[in-house]
Design a protein around this motif. Structure first.
Motif, PDB file in Angstrom:
ATOM      1  N   ASP B  76       0.804  -1.229   0.000  1.00  0.00           N
ATOM      2  CA  ASP B  76       0.000   0.000   0.000  1.00  0.00           C
ATOM      3  C   ASP B  76       0.834   1.275   0.000  1.00  0.00           C
ATOM      4  OD1 ASP B  76      -2.146  -1.773   0.319  1.00  0.00           O
ATOM      5  OD2 ASP B  76      -1.753  -1.831   2.485  1.00  0.00           O
ATOM      6  N   GLY B  77       2.123   1.153  -0.076  1.00  0.00           N
ATOM      7  CA  GLY B  77       2.932   2.370  -0.035  1.00  0.00           C
ATOM      8  C   GLY B  77       4.356   2.044   0.332  1.00  0.00           C
ATOM      9  N   THR B  78       4.959   2.962   1.076  1.00  0.00           N
ATOM     10  CA  THR B  78       6.331   2.734   1.511  1.00  0.00           C
ATOM     11  C   THR B  78       6.342   2.682   3.024  1.00  0.00           C
ATOM     12  OG1 THR B  78       7.055   4.038  -0.364  1.00  0.00           O
ATOM     13  CG2 THR B  78       8.708   3.557   1.307  1.00  0.00           C
ATOM     14  N   GLU B  79       6.953   1.660   3.564  1.00  0.00           N
ATOM     15  CA  GLU B  79       7.045   1.568   5.007  1.00  0.00           C
ATOM     16  C   GLU B  79       8.383   2.155   5.431  1.00  0.00           C
ATOM     17  OE1 GLU B  79       5.113  -1.956   6.960  1.00  0.00           O
ATOM     18  OE2 GLU B  79       7.218  -2.283   7.402  1.00  0.00           O
ATOM     19  N   LEU B  80       8.349   3.094   6.356  1.00  0.00           N
ATOM     20  CA  LEU B  80       9.591   3.658   6.882  1.00  0.00           C
ATOM     21  C   LEU B  80       9.786   3.119   8.283  1.00  0.00           C
ATOM     22  CD1 LEU B  80       9.276   7.401   5.814  1.00  0.00           C
ATOM     23  CD2 LEU B  80      10.460   5.556   4.627  1.00  0.00           C
ATOM     24  N   ILE B  81      10.977   2.660   8.591  1.00  0.00           N
ATOM     25  CA  ILE B  81      11.263   2.207   9.954  1.00  0.00           C
ATOM     26  C   ILE B  81      12.339   3.115  10.533  1.00  0.00           C
ATOM     27  CG2 ILE B  81      11.828   0.245  11.408  1.00  0.00           C
ATOM     28  CD1 ILE B  81      11.157  -1.579   9.131  1.00  0.00           C
ATOM     29  N   TYR B  82      11.949   3.884  11.519  1.00  0.00           N
ATOM     30  CA  TYR B  82      12.924   4.754  12.191  1.00  0.00           C
ATOM     31  C   TYR B  82      13.565   3.954  13.310  1.00  0.00           C
ATOM     32  CZ  TYR B  82      10.779   8.684   9.730  1.00  0.00           C
ATOM     33  OH  TYR B  82      10.338   9.523   8.763  1.00  0.00           O
ATOM     34  N   HIS B  83      14.867   3.762  13.231  1.00  0.00           N
ATOM     35  CA  HIS B  83      15.564   2.979  14.248  1.00  0.00           C
ATOM     36  C   HIS B  83      16.168   3.942  15.265  1.00  0.00           C
ATOM     37  CE1 HIS B  83      15.265  -0.480  11.529  1.00  0.00           C
ATOM     38  NE2 HIS B  83      15.684   0.318  10.577  1.00  0.00           N
ATOM     39  N   VAL B  84      15.594   3.968  16.463  1.00  0.00           N
ATOM     40  CA  VAL B  84      16.086   4.883  17.498  1.00  0.00           C
ATOM     41  C   VAL B  84      16.777   4.070  18.585  1.00  0.00           C
ATOM     42  CG1 VAL B  84      15.476   6.761  19.063  1.00  0.00           C
ATOM     43  CG2 VAL B  84      14.123   6.372  17.001  1.00  0.00           C
ATOM     44  N   CYS B  85      18.070   4.310  18.791  1.00  0.00           N
ATOM     45  CA  CYS B  85      18.832   3.556  19.785  1.00  0.00           C
ATOM     46  C   CYS B  85      18.891   4.322  21.097  1.00  0.00           C
ATOM     47  CB  CYS B  85      20.271   3.337  19.301  1.00  0.00           C
ATOM     48  SG  CYS B  85      20.352   2.414  17.786  1.00  0.00           S
ATOM     49  N   PHE B  86      18.598   3.616  22.190  1.00  0.00           N
ATOM     50  CA  PHE B  86      18.793   4.188  23.523  1.00  0.00           C
ATOM     51  C   PHE B  86      20.004   3.487  24.104  1.00  0.00           C
ATOM     52  CE2 PHE B  86      14.470   4.834  22.308  1.00  0.00           C
ATOM     53  CZ  PHE B  86      14.225   6.140  22.685  1.00  0.00           C
ATOM     54  N   ASP B  87      21.195   4.059  23.820  1.00  0.00           N
ATOM     55  CA  ASP B  87      22.438   3.347  24.096  1.00  0.00           C
ATOM     56  C   ASP B  87      22.606   3.038  25.570  1.00  0.00           C
ATOM     57  OD1 ASP B  87      23.590   3.285  21.379  1.00  0.00           O
ATOM     58  OD2 ASP B  87      23.442   5.449  21.581  1.00  0.00           O
ATOM     59  N   ALA B  88      22.302   4.015  26.436  1.00  0.00           N
ATOM     60  CA  ALA B  88      22.504   3.801  27.862  1.00  0.00           C
ATOM     61  C   ALA B  88      21.543   2.754  28.413  1.00  0.00           C
ATOM     62  CB  ALA B  88      22.343   5.118  28.618  1.00  0.00           C
ATOM     63  N   ASP B  89      20.392   2.581  27.755  1.00  0.00           N
ATOM     64  CA  ASP B  89      19.397   1.617  28.227  1.00  0.00           C
ATOM     65  C   ASP B  89      19.525   0.269  27.530  1.00  0.00           C
ATOM     66  OD1 ASP B  89      17.819   3.564  29.864  1.00  0.00           O
ATOM     67  OD2 ASP B  89      17.574   4.504  27.903  1.00  0.00           O
ATOM     68  N   HIS B  90      20.502   0.128  26.662  1.00  0.00           N
ATOM     69  CA  HIS B  90      20.701  -1.114  25.906  1.00  0.00           C
ATOM     70  C   HIS B  90      19.423  -1.528  25.179  1.00  0.00           C
ATOM     71  CE1 HIS B  90      24.159  -1.123  28.423  1.00  0.00           C
ATOM     72  NE2 HIS B  90      23.485  -1.424  29.502  1.00  0.00           N
ATOM     73  N   PHE B  91      18.819  -0.588  24.499  1.00  0.00           N
ATOM     74  CA  PHE B  91      17.542  -0.876  23.851  1.00  0.00           C
ATOM     75  C   PHE B  91      17.424  -0.103  22.534  1.00  0.00           C
ATOM     76  CE2 PHE B  91      12.967   0.187  23.285  1.00  0.00           C
ATOM     77  CZ  PHE B  91      12.491  -1.099  23.088  1.00  0.00           C
ATOM     78  N   THR B  92      16.838  -0.731  21.532  1.00  0.00           N
ATOM     79  CA  THR B  92      16.567  -0.044  20.264  1.00  0.00           C
ATOM     80  C   THR B  92      15.082  -0.126  19.965  1.00  0.00           C
ATOM     81  OG1 THR B  92      18.733  -0.681  19.444  1.00  0.00           O
ATOM     82  CG2 THR B  92      17.154   0.093  17.814  1.00  0.00           C
ATOM     83  N   ALA B  93      14.461   1.039  19.767  1.00  0.00           N
ATOM     84  CA  ALA B  93      13.050   1.087  19.391  1.00  0.00           C
ATOM     85  C   ALA B  93      12.978   1.303  17.888  1.00  0.00           C
ATOM     86  CB  ALA B  93      12.356   2.238  20.130  1.00  0.00           C
ATOM     87  N   ASN B  94      12.229   0.438  17.213  1.00  0.00           N
ATOM     88  CA  ASN B  94      12.069   0.564  15.764  1.00  0.00           C
ATOM     89  C   ASN B  94      10.640   0.997  15.479  1.00  0.00           C
ATOM     90  OD1 ASN B  94      14.748  -0.729  15.058  1.00  0.00           O
ATOM     91  ND2 ASN B  94      13.775  -2.320  16.285  1.00  0.00           N
ATOM     92  N   LEU B  95      10.481   2.215  14.979  1.00  0.00           N
ATOM     93  CA  LEU B  95       9.144   2.769  14.784  1.00  0.00           C
ATOM     94  C   LEU B  95       8.751   2.683  13.315  1.00  0.00           C
ATOM     95  CD1 LEU B  95       9.740   5.976  16.899  1.00  0.00           C
ATOM     96  CD2 LEU B  95       8.853   3.810  17.717  1.00  0.00           C
ATOM     97  N   LYS B  96       7.689   1.903  13.072  1.00  0.00           N
ATOM     98  CA  LYS B  96       7.253   1.698  11.692  1.00  0.00           C
ATOM     99  C   LYS B  96       6.138   2.667  11.337  1.00  0.00           C
ATOM    100  CE  LYS B  96       7.719  -3.238  11.317  1.00  0.00           C
ATOM    101  NZ  LYS B  96       6.930  -4.443  11.101  1.00  0.00           N
ATOM    102  N   VAL B  97       6.285   3.295  10.188  1.00  0.00           N
ATOM    103  CA  VAL B  97       5.276   4.234   9.710  1.00  0.00           C
ATOM    104  C   VAL B  97       4.947   3.860   8.271  1.00  0.00           C
ATOM    105  CG1 VAL B  97       4.800   6.654   9.215  1.00  0.00           C
ATOM    106  CG2 VAL B  97       6.251   6.046  11.155  1.00  0.00           C
ATOM    107  N   LEU B  98       3.659   3.783   7.950  1.00  0.00           N
ATOM    108  CA  LEU B  98       3.300   3.485   6.560  1.00  0.00           C
ATOM    109  C   LEU B  98       3.010   4.802   5.839  1.00  0.00           C
ATOM    110  CD1 LEU B  98       2.645   1.240   4.448  1.00  0.00           C
ATOM    111  CD2 LEU B  98       0.259   1.603   5.064  1.00  0.00           C
ATOM    112  N   VAL B  99       3.773   5.086   4.793  1.00  0.00           N
ATOM    113  CA  VAL B  99       3.508   6.272   3.971  1.00  0.00           C
ATOM    114  C   VAL B  99       2.676   5.807   2.790  1.00  0.00           C
ATOM    115  CG1 VAL B  99       4.544   8.144   2.642  1.00  0.00           C
ATOM    116  CG2 VAL B  99       5.728   7.229   4.643  1.00  0.00           C
ATOM    117  N   PRO B 100       1.377   6.206   2.720  1.00  0.00           N
ATOM    118  CA  PRO B 100       0.513   5.653   1.665  1.00  0.00           C
ATOM    119  C   PRO B 100       0.969   6.090   0.278  1.00  0.00           C
ATOM    120  CG  PRO B 100      -0.663   7.275   3.000  1.00  0.00           C
ATOM    121  CD  PRO B 100       0.666   7.106   3.621  1.00  0.00           C
ATOM    122  N   ARG B 101       0.773   5.173  -0.687  1.00  0.00           N
ATOM    123  CA  ARG B 101       1.183   5.445  -2.070  1.00  0.00           C
ATOM    124  C   ARG B 101       0.445   6.652  -2.643  1.00  0.00           C
ATOM    125  NH1 ARG B 101       4.989   3.799  -2.960  1.00  0.00           N
ATOM    126  NH2 ARG B 101       5.006   1.613  -3.485  1.00  0.00           N
TER     127      ARG B 101
END
Lengths: 417, 171
Positions: B76-101
């Protein structure tokens, strides 16, 4: 400072092919007198489309492909990919494989950092540093060849473990080789710290502040030289980095000197890590069977010598990845030049550009030159090969040696056919 | 072809899994839905209108570091995944957003995060997502004579489409 500026800007192009840089990149420096007032950059002269290629290879073939992303980080890229896939299939990697992976990664770090120190010396006109650093690097290259079969593109990481073992007798040879680097690196570090000329050329040059380092999302020694204490080996521990005693090297100054110190001291840390690994490495299997890759998605990160190597893999349960995203560290480090180089003297910019240890091979992952009118390829591999052979023949005539062609002609014809 | 409906990991469906507690509230407020978790990482689906304010909060206030953005051509479009690293917390949040065609546009984050400039220009070149308010939406990866409107990472891209525009069609 020039007296004839009158506020007029001059454009100084560096690249796309420049004798100082090993790879194609294009910097446009706008200078007023001797001061750089603006800067623009263009990369991707060598984009090879590896991300797309990767989705046409099976999961097991991809490490072979991605270790060719970069000749220097050829252990880091495949491992980042392999870790992402291992997260998807939730497989357990044998202990010994974890240690073997760490050893190859750290050997890679030593050779890469020494390579940078040499190049930095070369950029400053200190060719003695260049020759010394590269000489000390040579035993590491030799031991890498012995342990993995090659000086670069080591082909060690595979999904579930490593491709080959490092036998115990080679392990002690490896420790000796690494030890041979520690002394000279300490000597080099002290020589760099004491040298008044290097101080004048490196201290307070091209400062990247901690706030700028955060804003430009830089990684690796570029970030740690600006006081940003990030290191994937500690922040997202993989392999055996959480079981080994080592330090994250950070300096707050943000100048070129700080980045040089980070790399030199990291070389010594790598020596420490390898020796502990060689000592603690348990015996046992070094490879686990992985039968299939289930649907899923994950990221894999590895601290390459230049910074964080970031891979994202998505699987639909088939034989090939649906999407494989690669982000090499230079892709985020290079744009930070806008923060560190503007306001600098034009003569300092060459070393400032070298300070992040940019690697374009990584960042752009073949270009083919075509005639715009006919669409035909301009230079074939054969034609390029012939050009290089013409040059060799010219040298042979000058030196009066027996022509290479006569000695090797039959074999060459075979290869070119 | 796979769309984003891949689920694996221990506790999909909650925002908390593997995530530092202080991030739970901003994620909940942005209607982030946890799709999967893995080794010190989690995938969240975020509605497109909530994505940029959430990213800004995570990066400017919670100490997140944008590692990169992945773009994927989906049905249905382009999926963007923003990879945000929380280095001190040893965690990476990957935020998926669908950009409609239908729109192919996404709000740029470069105005407040200069490090995203190259990342967004790369996605624009390869997948054709336009980033609104980006200070320099110019070519980075593709050459200057690459035809307009041809995006090499989209499905259905053919090599012949990527020939320079001035090419003589008779050849």
């Amino acid at each position: 400072m020039s007296t004839a500026t009158n506020g007029k800007r001059t454009l100084v192009p560096l690249g796309p092919f420049h004798p100082l840089q090993e790879e194609p990149e294009f910097f446009q420096l706008w200078v007023e007198g001797e001061t750089v007032v603006d800067l623009d950059m263009r990369t991707s002269y060598n984009h090879r489309g590896i991300e797309e290629l990767s989705s046409r290879r099976t999961f097991d073939q991809v490490p072979y492909l991605v270790e060719r992303v970069c000749g220097i980080c050829s252990a880091s890229h495949p491992l980042a990919y392999v870790q992402a896939v291992e997260t998807i299939c939730e497989c357990d990697v044998p202990e010994r494989a974890q240690y073997l992976r760490t050893i190859v990664l750290e050997l890679e770090r030593i050779h890469s950092h020494l390579l940078w120190v040499g190049l930095a010396g070369h950029f400053l006109g200190y060719n003695t540093v260049f020759m010394w650093a590269w000489r000390y690097r040579e035993p590491i290259m030799d031991i890498l060849e012995k342990a993995t079969g090659n000086r670069c593109t080591y082909a060690t990481a595979k999904i579930g473990g490593t491709r080959r073992d490092i036998p115990d007798d080679l392990m002690s040879e490896l420790v000796r080789a690494v030890d041979s680097v520690a002394g000279p690196t300490e000597m080099l570090t002290n020589a760099v710290l004491d040298d008044p000329v290097l101080h004048a050329r490196l201290v307070n040059v091209a400062v990247l502040t901690e706030a700028d380092a955060r804003k430009w999302c830089v990684t690796g020694p570029t970030a740690r030289g600006s006081g940003l204490p990030i290191d994937v080996r500690r922040d997202d521990p993989y392999c055996v980095y959480d079981r080994i005693d080592w330090d994250v090297i950070t300096f707050p100054e943000g100048d070129v000197m700080a980045k040089a110190k980070v790399r030199l001291l990291e070389t010594l840390e790598a020596v420490k890590i390898i020796k502990q690994c060689a000592q603690q490495c348990p015996s046992g299997p070094y490879d686990a069977e992985v039968e299939s890759i289930p649907p899923g998605e994950a990221i894999g990160r590895v601290e390459a010598p230049r910074g964080e190597t970031f891979h994202y893999v998505r699987s639909d349960g088939g034989r090939c990845p649906v999407r494989h995203k690669i982000r090499a560290p230079s892709f985020v480090n290079v744009p930070s030049f806008r923060a560190s180089c503007i306001g600098q003297h034009v003569a300092d910019v060459t070393i400032a550009l070298a300070a992040v240890d940019p690697c374009y091979s990584c960042t752009e992952r073949m270009a083919v030159a075509r005639d715009a009118e006919t669409g035909e390829t301009l230079q074939s591999a054969k034609a390029l090969f012939e050009l290089s052979r013409q040059r060799t023949r010219w040298f042979e005539q000058q030196l009066g040696v027996e022509p290479f062609d006569q000695r090797w002609a039959p074999r060459l014809r075979e290869l070119l056919a | 072809m796979s769309t984003a409906d891949t689920n694996h990991g221990p506790t999909p469906g909650s925002t908390e899994a593997a995530c530092p507690p202080r991030l739970a509230q901003p994620l909940r407020e942005a209607q982030a839905h946890c799709e999967s978790t893995g080794r010190r990482q989690a995938m969240y689906r975020v509605p497109i209108e909530c994505a940029v304010p959430l990213l800004r909060r995570l990066i400017e206030q919670e100490g997140g570091r944008l590692a990169t953005v992945t773009g994927i051509d989906v049905r249905d479009g382009t999926e963007l995944i923003y990879h945000v690293c929380f280095d001190a917390d040893h965690f990476t949040a990957n935020l998926k957003v669908l950009v409609p065609r239908t729109t192919d546009t996404m709000e740029s984050i470069t105005p407040w995060l200069p490090g995203a400039e190259f990342i967004e220009r790369e996605i624009h070149d390869l997948l054709g997502v336009k980033f609104l308010n980006h200070p320099r939406m110019e070519r980075l990866i593709l050459s200057d004579d690459w035809p307009e409107g041809v995006y090499p990472l989209r499905r259905g891209f053919k090599k012949e489409d990527g020939r320079p525009q001035t090419r003589n069609p008779g050849s």
